[in-house]
Design a protein around this motif. Structure first.
Motif, PDB file in Angstrom:
ATOM      1  N   ARG A   3       0.844  -1.212  -0.182  1.00 35.54           N
ATOM      2  CA  ARG A   3      -0.096   0.175   0.534  1.00 35.54           C
ATOM      3  C   ARG A   3       0.905   0.787   0.161  1.00 35.54           C
ATOM      4  O   ARG A   3       1.836   1.540   0.984  1.00 35.54           O
ATOM      5  CB  ARG A   3      -0.752  -0.131   1.377  1.00 35.54           C
ATOM      6  CG  ARG A   3      -1.956  -1.047   1.229  1.00 35.54           C
ATOM      7  CD  ARG A   3      -3.147  -1.297   2.380  1.00 35.54           C
ATOM      8  NE  ARG A   3      -1.684  -1.469   3.933  1.00 35.54           N
ATOM      9  CZ  ARG A   3      -1.788  -0.582   5.038  1.00 35.54           C
ATOM     10  NH1 ARG A   3      -2.577   0.566   4.820  1.00 35.54           N
ATOM     11  NH2 ARG A   3      -1.263  -0.596   5.702  1.00 35.54           N
ATOM     12  N   PRO A   5       1.103   5.359   0.510  1.00 38.02           N
ATOM     13  CA  PRO A   5       0.550   6.814   0.642  1.00 38.02           C
ATOM     14  C   PRO A   5       0.176   7.464  -0.365  1.00 38.02           C
ATOM     15  O   PRO A   5       1.203   8.192  -1.267  1.00 38.02           O
ATOM     16  CB  PRO A   5       0.820   6.806   2.171  1.00 38.02           C
ATOM     17  CG  PRO A   5       2.125   5.827   2.492  1.00 38.02           C
ATOM     18  CD  PRO A   5       2.607   4.862   1.256  1.00 38.02           C
ATOM     19  N   SER A 105      -3.095   4.924   5.752  1.00 41.37           N
ATOM     20  CA  SER A 105      -2.586   5.016   4.495  1.00 41.37           C
ATOM     21  C   SER A 105      -1.457   6.531   4.873  1.00 41.37           C
ATOM     22  O   SER A 105      -2.173   7.789   4.009  1.00 41.37           O
ATOM     23  CB  SER A 105      -2.690   4.686   3.366  1.00 41.37           C
ATOM     24  OG  SER A 105      -2.048   5.321   2.303  1.00 41.37           O
ATOM     25  N   LEU A 127       2.641  -1.367   4.484  1.00 46.08           N
ATOM     26  CA  LEU A 127       2.903  -0.363   4.173  1.00 46.08           C
ATOM     27  C   LEU A 127       3.914   0.327   3.714  1.00 46.08           C
ATOM     28  O   LEU A 127       5.175  -0.353   4.304  1.00 46.08           O
ATOM     29  CB  LEU A 127       2.026   0.513   5.174  1.00 46.08           C
ATOM     30  CG  LEU A 127       2.026   2.364   5.151  1.00 46.08           C
ATOM     31  CD1 LEU A 127       1.104   2.057   4.020  1.00 46.08           C
ATOM     32  CD2 LEU A 127       2.005   2.752   6.214  1.00 46.08           C
TER      33      LEU A 127
END
Length: 340
Positions: A3, A5, A105, A127
């Motif tokens: 993931r 950001p 995020s 992340l």
């Protein structure tokens, strides 16, 4: 899956000190860094840990963990940006709410001791995290082109890509602590090197950090590279980037052998090493000897003197991103793809 950001324009930047805080004598320069960030349009929110430093840490580990968790859970904060590294971040990992991180995020960026947190977060939650300049590095009126790319990298959208190039020169001599327009004194020509002595192209999922500290994640719940490789990136090869703060060549070798024996380099496509002012030879054994031995043992390209780590300027490298590294005649490029 990874993931990524996305740093929004005029976002709120949360500054907390999960490792070292800023002692009283450094407060004025740190405030200058806050002003520079605000000039870029960001709002800056500083936690209490930023302003304190006692016995090698900003605050007791539970306090550091609580403040970090609060910033991660605060929807108004778009990025977490520690002031700098330190020594004892590892103490606070057991107080980090990784379940909260899985619901969030937002970028976390830093290097040195902060890379302990960055690597642990990416391995445990998928992340993406950013290994790049520390907040304090951005106190100048302007940033050099290499350091300044942090903003465009963190503003890359998921499934997008970005490219960075080797810096023309690096910083050898430290400037005095008073404010300066550029912070770094870039005087020495940059030359990326390969063990093969030939041009190299390597590809893989980036992972890494400062060897001095990330080695201590081996055997802990925060350093499970095998589960990350199988469950998050589905057996894609890992392209390791590693840098050395204080280790002599023999200690660096011991640390890397430990990583190898722990399986960290299994299914690796290559290793990148940042410039280091450490790498002191031991009994004639040099860092270059170690690079050559690693290349032979692992059967992968090894590239060194790359622009990241404790000798600025440094690229912004994203844990979890798919990267393509090219080196030719001492120059290099890093193209990062934000693939899930």
């Amino acid at each position: 899956m990874i993931r990524y950001p996305f740093l929004e324009k005029n976002a709120t930047v949360g500054v907390t000190a999960p490792s070292s805080g800023v002692s009283a004598k450094g407060h004025d320069l740190f405030k200058l860094a806050c002003e520079r960030m605000e000039e870029k349009g960001f709002k800056v929110v500083c936690g209490d840990t930023v302003w304190t430093q006692h016995k090698a840490k900003s605050a007791p580990a539970p306090v550091r963990g609580k403040e970090f968790n609060a910033m991660m859970g605060d929807e108004a904060i778009g990025m977490i940006f520690p002031p700098w590294g330190g020594e004892l971040l590892i103490e606070m990992l057991e107080f980090v709410d990784f379940e909260e991180i899985e619901r969030q995020s937002k970028w976390i960026m830093g290097y040195s001791d902060i890379s302990t947190l960055l690597l642990a977060v990416t391995l445990k939650t998928g992340l993406a995290t950013a290994h790049g300049a520390c907040f304090y590095d951005l106190r100048g009126e302007f940033s050099d082109e290499t350091t300044g790319q942090w903003l465009s990298v963190l503003s890359t959208k998921a499934e997008g890509s970005n490219i960075q190039h080797s810096a023309p020169r690096y910083h050898k001599e430290k400037k005095q602590s008073e404010p300066s327009s550029s912070v770094f004194n870039l005087t020495e020509p940059v030359k990326w090197k390969t063990v093969s002595g030939s041009p190299e192209t390597v590809k893989g999922r980036l992972l890494g950090g400062c060897v001095d500290v990330i080695r201590h994640l081996i055997g802990t719940p925060y350093g499970d590279v095998e589960s990350f490789q199988k469950g998050v990136i589905h057996d894609e090869p890992i392209l390791w980037y590693l840098e050395n703060c204080e280790l002599n060549a023999a200690d660096l070798r011991r640390s890397l052998v430990q990583m190898k024996l722990a399986g960290w380099f299994r299914n690796s496509s290559g290793l990148l090493f940042g410039r280091s002012a450490a790498n002191t030879p031991f009994d004639g054994y040099t860092a270059e000897d170690m690079y050559r031995e690693l290349a032979e043992e692992l059967g992968v390209p090894v590239i060194y003197e790359v622009d990241f780590g404790h000798v600025p300027p440094q690229l912004t490298l994203i844990n979890g991103a798919y990267a393509e590294i090219e080196v030719f005649e001492g120059k290099g490029s890093v193209r990062q793809h934000f693939l899930p």
